[in-house]
Structure formats: structure tokens, C-alpha cells
Design a protein around this motif. Sequence first.
Motif, PDB file in Angstrom:
ATOM      1  N   ASN A   1       2.537 -54.811  24.720  1.00  0.00           N
ATOM      2  CA  ASN A   1       3.374 -53.619  24.718  1.00  0.00           C
ATOM      3  C   ASN A   1       3.380 -53.001  23.327  1.00  0.00           C
ATOM      4  O   ASN A   1       3.081 -53.682  22.329  1.00  0.00           O
TER       5      ASN A   1
ATOM      6  N   ALA B   1      11.418 -48.905  30.732  1.00  0.00           N
ATOM      7  CA  ALA B   1      10.991 -49.562  29.495  1.00  0.00           C
ATOM      8  C   ALA B   1      12.157 -50.332  28.895  1.00  0.00           C
ATOM      9  O   ALA B   1      13.297 -49.872  28.917  1.00  0.00           O
TER      10      ALA B   1
ATOM     11  N   SER C   1       7.701 -47.396  20.697  1.00  0.00           N
ATOM     12  CA  SER C   1       7.822 -45.952  20.522  1.00  0.00           C
ATOM     13  C   SER C   1       9.175 -45.647  19.890  1.00  0.00           C
ATOM     14  O   SER C   1      10.121 -46.423  20.012  1.00  0.00           O
TER      15      SER C   1
ATOM     16  N   ILE D   1      11.859 -48.300  21.691  1.00  0.00           N
ATOM     17  CA  ILE D   1      11.363 -48.297  23.071  1.00  0.00           C
ATOM     18  C   ILE D   1      10.142 -49.206  23.167  1.00  0.00           C
ATOM     19  O   ILE D   1       9.155 -49.014  22.458  1.00  0.00           O
TER      20      ILE D   1
ATOM     21  N   ARG E   1      14.259 -40.642  25.618  1.00  0.00           N
ATOM     22  CA  ARG E   1      13.046 -40.965  24.874  1.00  0.00           C
ATOM     23  C   ARG E   1      12.865 -40.050  23.664  1.00  0.00           C
ATOM     24  O   ARG E   1      12.053 -40.343  22.784  1.00  0.00           O
TER      25      ARG E   1
ATOM     26  N   ASP F   1       7.178 -49.974  25.212  1.00  0.00           N
ATOM     27  CA  ASP F   1       6.375 -49.362  26.271  1.00  0.00           C
ATOM     28  C   ASP F   1       5.226 -50.264  26.694  1.00  0.00           C
ATOM     29  O   ASP F   1       4.652 -50.995  25.882  1.00  0.00           O
ATOM     30  N   LYS F   2       4.875 -50.186  27.959  1.00  0.00           N
ATOM     31  CA  LYS F   2       3.687 -50.883  28.437  1.00  0.00           C
ATOM     32  C   LYS F   2       2.449 -50.204  27.866  1.00  0.00           C
ATOM     33  O   LYS F   2       2.416 -48.997  27.670  1.00  0.00           O
TER      34      LYS F   2
ATOM     35  N   GLY G   1      10.502 -45.207  31.509  1.00  0.00           N
ATOM     36  CA  GLY G   1       9.168 -45.469  30.992  1.00  0.00           C
ATOM     37  C   GLY G   1       8.371 -44.189  30.823  1.00  0.00           C
ATOM     38  O   GLY G   1       8.815 -43.098  31.177  1.00  0.00           O
ATOM     39  N   LYS G   2       7.167 -44.344  30.294  1.00  0.00           N
ATOM     40  CA  LYS G   2       6.311 -43.175  30.081  1.00  0.00           C
ATOM     41  C   LYS G   2       5.819 -42.603  31.402  1.00  0.00           C
ATOM     42  O   LYS G   2       5.551 -41.411  31.511  1.00  0.00           O
TER      43      LYS G   2
ATOM     44  N   TYR H   1      15.212 -47.830  28.864  1.00  0.00           N
ATOM     45  CA  TYR H   1      14.786 -46.430  28.841  1.00  0.00           C
ATOM     46  C   TYR H   1      13.955 -46.096  30.082  1.00  0.00           C
ATOM     47  O   TYR H   1      13.371 -46.996  30.701  1.00  0.00           O
TER      48      TYR H   1
END
Length: 544
Positions: A77, A454, A80, A106, A428, A108-109, A447-448, A445
Motif C-alpha cells: 500500500n 481506505a 496519500s 490515507i 481525501r 491506499d491500495k 478509497g481511490k 477514508y
Amino acid sequence: MIFENEDLLIRNLGPKEPLDYEKIGTRDRRIFAYRKDRLVIKLKVYNKKDKLIRVKLRAHDFLSEDARIVCKNVRINTLSSTLGHIGRAYGPEDRLDFPKIKALDIIDKGASLKISGKSSAYFYLYIDLGESKAGFYEGPMELMAGGARFSFNLGFEILDIERKPIGFDLNLWQYPYSQARYFGISNEDLFKESHQQALRNLLDLYRSYQGKTLTVSIVDEPWNHQVYDPYPSMVRVDLAKDLALDFSHFDAYVDLGGEDFSKIYAFSIISWDKDHLDKTYWDKFLRAFIDHLDQKGIFDRVYIGLDERSESLVKDSLDFLSLYKNKEGKSLKIAYQTYFSKENISLYDRIDDLSFGLDSLDGDLMAYLAKRKARGLYTSLYTSTGVFPNSFIYSSPIESTYIILLAYLRGFDGFLRWALDAWVKEPRKDLSFYYFESADTLLAYPGKEDLTIASSVRLEAMGEGLRMAEKIGFLKENLASKTYKEFVSQLPSFGLLESFTNPYGARVGKKQSLALIEEKVLRLRDLIYTYSKKYVEERDGYNK
């Protein structure tokens, strides 16, 4: 340091970072875990060049003398950033122009990111150990950067002890309607396929951090709309049809959670709205609600939530609820969140699930906690606004680890935090919100990608505290008597620390308090490692 050349510098980070993103401590910190544990490794990559580069990290298998952890068990991960103000507000009229910071929070994957010149980026590696054998493991990590390819080794130790949960839980309140708004789900599609997918992703994350409590609403705006999104009742009422009740949203959410969630907090028969419904309404509602809970077989899991309500209102609620019985003659239980006062102990004794604010921590509370534990009554600790240590966007991540350890070592049954996902408009991008300190409303959060979730650095820091608490629990149960006494005698004390109010109204820790938090957590981590090794040596010695 793990790797360095003329272009890049790669370091493994300890539990303090990222706090000061350009300063890394030189202290050696062991990377270890138990069998069936989760190992989290944090890496910092510093770009020495002036120009932006793209980097991608790839894991290979980790090998010990006689075992292998395949790379598919390694999830990579990236971190961010988001913005957040560093003050504390009190209402819509207090739209103060607080300074803002940019914080890496954050998780994130994904294994790719961009690094500007003369700056850093961060990777989080999650390694699910499963049935892996004990031993020292090492494996190559491959970093592709700016067209070049670099390799460095990463190692860790799995101790020959099986991870065992200790019953200590993390209670984070959920806000399903925030996800509906953020992901563009219409009112007609609430708690249907797309909404359920987003909620499923959230609850899966929550479970992984020992989440055991679902949060549901049984009245519109139980907190008088103190968050960005509306929070309507999951039990819809048709006032035109003699208070006919529609449980479809409530049922969908409870069913989605399943039996993994042993408690369901229902907010509330006392809302924060001054115009909360009268007892005539609640008489009809409670009869239908209790009957519905019996039919679903979940009556014993449901608690009426009373969040920081006055003692007189709580007493009235207890008396009122006692009039309504289910088919087995039981009344609904109460979950009450408040600040401890020894004058109210007779009231607390009537409550099955009680949570006290961190500021309440004193000798009187600890004495009462021991009495509740002897009676088998659940008691947790919680943090809220205006408190240090905490888990705001400007808090050091290690504060979150410290709070979990404090709650566990002081004998509480869990830790409660509002909230998991009461998202602001664009979390975000900017967490600033006029009611609270930034990030008070969330630990997860969006996610993207659509419908994804996230985690956060702050939530993962709590996870670190939970994993440490599990290991302490194991050692307390399994160390030989003499070794146990040695271990306990060296445990650092965890309690309240000095803090002050910054120029923008937020409560923050003094430098010496932050240094003390780091010292205590790292010392405890070293003790866990040392006495885990001693346990294995003594056990194996006795077995020869």
C-alpha cells in the motif's frame, strides 16, 4: 537504513513515523510477529534527485531455513496526503480561518507512486502470516524507479507463539449515509447492491481491527446533525399510518454485519434534538421494535445507546425501558458514554455497557473499574474533542498506539472512538470541519476507486496497539511465575500526560509528553520481544 545509492535512500520506519517526515530515528527496532499474526512494515523512499520520479515496489517470496511465505500474502500500500486545520471549532458560526497542514494519513491500495525531487514517499507492507512456521525470514524487494531497477532485502522474525485474541475490542461508530452521499447512491438504492458493497468493504476493514459493535439509528439525527451528512433513522416511520414501522434498512445493515458483531448500538431514545419524540410514540415504537428483535433472534445483541446524556435522563430511560419486556421477560440493555463521577456510581451499576472519557482517568475510576470487572460488566475507555493524547490529523500516530495500550493496561475491556466514517464533504482533499478537530469524524477514508474504503495511518497505529496488547495478554497468561513477575515489574506506566491549548483552541501535547509517549511505547515493544523469546526458551527447555 535498508538501501542507498546516488538516486534513492530507503529506510524502515518505526512506530513513531510518519510524524516528522524528514527526520528518521536511528534506533534499531526489531521487526517481529507471532504465528497467525499480521506484520506491518513501513518503508520510506527518499528521492535524492531534483526531478520527479515514478516508483513501483514489488515483493518476492520470503524464505527461512525451512519455510516460505509466498509473495501473494504480501499486500503493498502507499500513503496519500490530505489537508486538515489545526484548531478546534464549536459550531457553524465558528468558521475560523485556522492554519492547515498537509498530512500523510490515507493508506491506499497499490504499489506505485510519484516522488517529487528532494522529497519522500511511503509504502505500507501488510504480511498475513497465517500458518507460517517460526523463524527468521528474508526476501528481496524490487523497486523500479525512473527506468532503473533496484533490489534490497527485507527481513523479519516470526516467533514460535500462536497469536490469540484477548477479547479487547475497538468500538468505532459507523455512518452508512455518508458513504451513500459520497458514492452517489440514491435514496431509492440505500442498503441495496452498490451501497451494500461499500458497507461490506468498510465492515471488513473494521473487523480486521477487532471491531465488534454495529451502530444503527432508530431516530432521525440522534446527534442533532453534528456531522456533514444527514443521519436519518434506519427504522422508517409512517406517521400517517398509525406509526407503521419499516425495518428494511435496519435489517439490511444488521444482516450485512452478521454474527461477527456481538453488539448493536441503537441510537437513541434520547436524541440530542430538543424536540425528541414523547413517551406515547416510544410506547408504540418499543413494543414493535422489541417484537421485531425477537423475531430476528438478535434481542440480546441490541443496546440502546445514550451518548453523553445527563444522569437524570439516563435514569429516566432505564426506568422507562424496564417497563418493556421481550418474550423472555428481558428489558433492553443500555450502552452509556459519559465522564466518570463517583457520585453517580449507583446509576452506573445499572448499566451493562459503560464507556468513560479519558479525562475521567483517576484513582476513583480505577477502583470502580475493578468492581465492574468482578461483576463481569463491560467497561471501555473513549477519547473525544479537546483531549490529549488523541487521533486527530495533527496528532502523532504513536498517540493512537499509546491510547490503546493505556486502555488495555489499565484494565478496560475495549476502546471506543467516534467515528469510523462520518465523512466530511471531500475527506481525501480536506478534513477541515467547523464542529471538530480535523479527522475527529473519521478513521477510514473513501478509497481511490468507487465503493472502496481506505484505512488510515491513525487507524493502523491503533492496530499496532491492539497487536501489542494481544502479546501482553499472552505473556501474562503463559509466562512462568518468576519470569512473569520480572515482566510485569518492568512494564512502563501509561496515564494522562501534560498538554496545552494551542492558539487555535486545540488540545495538544507538550514536546516532553510526546517524547515520553514514544519512549514508553518503544520500551514496551522491546519488552514484549524480550519476554516472548524468554517464554519460548523456557517452554522448549521444559519440554526437553
